[in-house]
Design an enzyme around this catalytic site. Structure first.
Site, PDB file in Angstrom:
ATOM      1  N   CYS A 104      39.279   6.634 -12.378  1.00 26.30           N
ATOM      2  CA  CYS A 104      40.379   7.308 -12.139  1.00 26.30           C
ATOM      3  C   CYS A 104      40.551   7.300 -10.453  1.00 26.30           C
ATOM      4  CB  CYS A 104      40.162   8.872 -12.372  1.00 26.30           C
ATOM      5  SG  CYS A 104      38.624   9.675 -11.505  1.00 26.30           S
ATOM      6  N   GLU A 123      29.154  19.240  -9.905  1.00 29.93           N
ATOM      7  CA  GLU A 123      30.298  19.841  -9.319  1.00 29.93           C
ATOM      8  C   GLU A 123      30.215  21.323  -9.674  1.00 29.93           C
ATOM      9  OE1 GLU A 123      34.941  20.282 -10.891  1.00 29.93           O
ATOM     10  OE2 GLU A 123      33.816  18.279 -11.611  1.00 29.93           O
TER      11      GLU A 123
END
Length: 401
Positions: free
Chosen positions: A66, A187
């Site tokens: 991505c 994260e």
């Protein structure tokens, strides 16, 4: 800590970098040669389908690197070029892909060691350069590195930063952040460090447990035990679930995040008058576009007639695991592998079943004509996908012993 003030201070420091260093063209050429593939481009140009012999490959229409991942890797490459002699560290894997991380090791980028489950920064010294990975770093780690006088190169994906801004808004209004994610994922660790009060829920079942507690009360000690690794210090479910806001780890299943948001919105509507909803519930869209596109493409792919699915990506990659879940939900035989080396032979493949350790599957490649679905997580280079496709073609072309 006033995390917002700290980030403002960090942003103004000459030792903090969130952009590249002007080596864009060189790095782009290097990454194209190392990670791109002519075969993948050929498949894209043929409506994501390629047939050779008995094998038809059906490639998901959104897969692989991505923008945020590509940006992070490019910044790491630029950092090495810009600081050719300095000692460079990275606080974690740059992305969850073994080949990319190995390439950084070959470029003499050091990875922060983990001792007894904790990162050990004792060897990181003043003047060292430290890269923060695509999924970010906790505010405590940033503060430690800043105080130590390190040069910080922050490759955090802007979508992750968007989630941090969301939990900052929750904190400002004294809302508890309910974060859909894995409490030990890098994260989510980073996101929770920017929150005030927080509770991390893994899935819809855990969210339902919390919703039931909000509506009906329950065993406080049982609640705290259940979420003992997934709550902020001093969390009290009787006090801290009166005002809630929703956030998420960007790589979770989009549909489940949306369901969890709706569940808590309906829960607060039952608990409080409708005209008071905004006083008790906040929701912002923090679903990553790239994650959503890959999941949507996977849903399209599994509706076709496939004999098997190969899901390619790091074994600690959350977004890759969720792609595998979709294949399993549609009862398609699937193999999650991280590299072409996992394909041992025509009869043996080393793969990772969902929520299990690596194992060998026998007789995985059927005889005769087959249609193979292929997708890959957002941290997987095209070249890795191409190598696996070529290996399948090669094995099917060979005469069985």
């Amino acid at each position: 800590m006033d995390t917002k003030a700290f980030k403002r201070s960090l942003n103004s420091s000459e030792n903090y970098h969130r952009k590249g260093f002007g080596h864009d063209a060189e790095v782009a050429d290097t990454m194209q040669s190392e990670y791109q593939s002519n075969l993948i481009q050929e498949i894209r140009e043929q409506a994501y389908t390629l047939k050779r012999g008995d094998v038809t490959i059906r490639l998901a229409q959104a897969f692989g690197f991505c923008w945020g991942v590509e940006r992070a890797v490019a910044m790491a490459y630029e950092t090495r070029q810009h600081f050719p002699t300095e000692r460079i560290w990275i606080t974690n894997e740059i992305i969850h892909n073994p080949s990319v991380n190995q390439r950084l090791r070959e470029m003499n980028v050091l990875f922060t060691p983990v001792v007894a489950g904790q990162k050990d920064f004792s060897e990181v010294a003043k003047g060292d350069v430290v890269i923060l990975p695509a999924f970010g770093a906790s505010v405590q780690e940033m503060q430690l590195l800043n105080d130590r006088g390190c040069t910080i190169v922050d490759t955090t994906c802007p979508w992750v930063s968007k989630v941090w801004n969301t939990v900052e808004k929750h904190k400002k209004g004294d809302y508890t952040s309910i974060i859909h994610g894995k409490y030990n994922h890098e994260e989510t660790v980073a996101t929770s460090s920017f929150a005030g009060k927080y509770l991390i829920v893994l899935n819809l079942a855990e969210a339902q447990y919390v919703a039931d507690y909000i509506l009906n009360g329950g065993d406080r000690e049982e609640f705290l035990t259940k979420f003992k690794k997934a709550t902020s210090a001093g969390f009290d479910p009787d006090r801290d679930l009166v005002q809630i806001g929703i956030a998420n780890q960007t790589t979770m299943l989009k549909g489940e995040t949306e369901q969890i948001g709706k569940l808590f919105e309906h829960t607060m509507l039952k608990k409080y008058p409708p005209n008071e909803l905004n006083q008790h519930f906040l929701s912002f869209n923090t679903i990553c576009d790239a994650t959503q596109e890959r999941q949507d493409a996977m849903f399209d792919l599994v509706k076709e007639k496939l004999d098997m699915m190969i899901v390619i990506g790091g074994y600690n990659s959350s977004n890759t695991t969720h792609l595998q879940e979709i294949a399993i939900d549609y009862k398609i035989p699937s193999y999650h592998i991280d590299s072409v080396e996992r394909i041992v032979s025509r009869d043996r493949i080393e793969h990772k079943p969902l929520h299990k350790d690596l194992e060998i599957a026998e007789h995985w490649l059927p005889e005769g004509e087959i249609v193979v679905g292929i997708t890959s997580g957002a941290s997987t280079p095209d070249k890795v996908v191409a190598d696996i496709i070529e290996r399948i073609f090669e094995l099917k072309a060979a005469v069985p012993a």
